[in-house]
Design a protein around this motif. Structure first.
Motif, mmCIF file in Angstrom:
data_model
loop_
_atom_site.group_PDB
_atom_site.id
_atom_site.type_symbol
_atom_site.label_atom_id
_atom_site.label_comp_id
_atom_site.label_asym_id
_atom_site.label_seq_id
_atom_site.Cartn_x
_atom_site.Cartn_y
_atom_site.Cartn_z
ATOM 1 N N UNK A 1 0.861 2.854 -4.580
ATOM 2 C CA UNK A 1 0.965 4.454 -4.051
ATOM 3 C C UNK A 1 2.544 4.702 -3.992
ATOM 4 N N UNK A 2 3.376 4.848 -5.011
ATOM 5 C CA UNK A 2 4.772 4.704 -4.954
ATOM 6 C C UNK A 2 5.573 6.033 -4.983
ATOM 7 N N UNK A 3 6.858 5.511 -4.867
ATOM 8 C CA UNK A 3 8.166 7.265 -3.577
ATOM 9 C C UNK A 3 8.453 7.407 -5.382
ATOM 10 N N UNK A 4 8.798 9.330 -5.292
ATOM 11 C CA UNK A 4 9.828 9.672 -5.998
ATOM 12 C C UNK A 4 8.380 10.225 -6.312
ATOM 13 N N UNK A 5 7.325 10.986 -6.063
ATOM 14 C CA UNK A 5 6.798 11.931 -7.089
ATOM 15 C C UNK A 5 7.370 13.627 -7.028
ATOM 16 N N UNK A 6 7.057 14.070 -8.305
ATOM 17 C CA UNK A 6 8.133 14.953 -8.280
ATOM 18 C C UNK A 6 7.221 16.056 -8.355
ATOM 19 N N UNK A 7 5.896 16.432 -8.350
ATOM 20 C CA UNK A 7 5.075 17.514 -8.462
ATOM 21 C C UNK A 7 4.882 18.650 -7.370
ATOM 22 N N UNK A 8 4.962 16.769 -6.310
ATOM 23 C CA UNK A 8 4.989 17.987 -4.713
ATOM 24 C C UNK A 8 5.520 16.211 -4.126
ATOM 25 N N UNK A 9 6.876 16.501 -3.887
ATOM 26 C CA UNK A 9 7.802 15.648 -3.355
ATOM 27 C C UNK A 9 7.191 14.513 -2.316
ATOM 28 N N UNK B 1 3.854 -0.882 -3.115
ATOM 29 C CA UNK B 1 4.539 0.270 -2.782
ATOM 30 C C UNK B 1 5.768 -0.023 -3.273
ATOM 31 N N UNK B 2 6.756 0.787 -3.461
ATOM 32 C CA UNK B 2 7.807 0.284 -4.128
ATOM 33 C C UNK B 2 8.723 0.270 -3.037
ATOM 34 N N UNK B 3 8.134 1.216 -1.822
ATOM 35 C CA UNK B 3 8.700 1.636 -0.156
ATOM 36 C C UNK B 3 8.559 1.165 0.431
ATOM 37 N N UNK B 4 9.780 0.450 1.399
ATOM 38 C CA UNK B 4 9.445 0.147 3.014
ATOM 39 C C UNK B 4 8.832 1.018 3.326
ATOM 40 N N UNK B 5 9.286 1.999 3.681
ATOM 41 C CA UNK B 5 8.891 3.216 4.594
ATOM 42 C C UNK B 5 7.170 4.040 3.741
ATOM 43 N N UNK B 6 6.481 3.694 2.742
ATOM 44 C CA UNK B 6 5.655 4.239 2.528
ATOM 45 C C UNK B 6 4.870 2.492 3.267
#
Length: 240
Positions: free
Chosen positions: A9-17, A50-55
């Motif tokens: 689950x990486x952050x930074x999706x462009x199609x659906x933010x 994941x690369x995100x602390x929030x995720x």
């Protein structure tokens, strides 16, 4: 038999933010896949890469383990599944001495799955030692035997009215593009809902599939990559 589920689950999706944590059915998208892994009778451990602390915090809240934060080089648009899984497995092996027999990929963009499908796939690969991996497949809506490749294609959308030299995509049947579709082999596409792989295939063969791949047919598909697909899945969850 030790079975590990990995939810990339990486952050930074462009199609659906921020689609991996967007609310659907009253909870973040990723929470559904975490629950699928936890509800499986055969999965022993569920982690989120994941690369995100929030995720990571959201994933922990819903019961997943976060043994690491994924390095940035494995969280780009072009990062391969292999890079993500090789990193996860080598980290767990080197830091914990943990090496599962089987790895299950549950992509977070599938908020709807049957737990029975997950367990059926795990059982099959456990009982068939010759199988390197399993992938979900579904009937293709388009016929690949009537598809074409543009010579020297640059990957960009082509404007209407432009002319190119083309070659048939499929060449195993002579002039298959001239045949009625009813006479052509039934084709299936991989819908990416569930992947089941032997750990040795990833760590030793350096592959996400190996050479002997079994297909598991699914009749529904709820992958979310657009707003329209998000609304379709949301409507289905509402009536479950």
């Amino acid at each position: 038999m030790e079975v590990l589920a990995v939810i990339p689950a990486r952050s930074g999706s462009k199609s659906v933010v921020d689609k991996n944590i967007r609310l659907i059915g009253g909870k973040p998208m990723i929470a559904h896949s975490i629950k699928h892994g936890l509800d499986s009778k055969l999965i022993n451990r569920v982690i989120v890469s994941t690369d995100s602390e929030k995720y990571a915090e959201i994933a922990k809240e819903y019961g997943a383990e976060i043994p690491f934060i994924r390095p940035a080089e494995y969280a780009t648009d072009t990062a391969l599944d292999f890079d993500v899984f090789y990193h996860a497995l080598t980290f767990l092996r080197d830091k914990e001495g943990y090496v599962p027999d089987i790895v299950v990929q549950l992509r977070p963009t599938y908020p709807i799955r049957r737990i029975s499908d997950i367990d059926n796939m795990i059982k099959y690969i456990a009982e068939h030692k010759e199988v390197d991996s399993m992938r979900c497949i579904a009937p293709a809506t388009e016929v690949p035997y009537k598809m074409w490749l543009i010579n020297n294609d640059d990957g960009k959308n082509k404007p209407n009215g432009t002319v190119f030299d083309i070659n048939p995509l499929m060449t195993d049947i002579p002039e298959c593009y001239n045949m009625p579709r009813q006479q052509l082999p039934k084709a299936y596409y991989q819908n990416a809902c569930i992947d089941v792989i032997r750990t040795s295939v990833i760590l030793e063969k350096k592959s996400m599939s190996g050479t002997n791949i079994a297909g598991y047919v699914m009749d529904e598909n709820f992958d979310i990559d657009t707003e329209e697909e998000f609304k379709k899945a949301e409507a289905r969850i509402a009536i479950q």
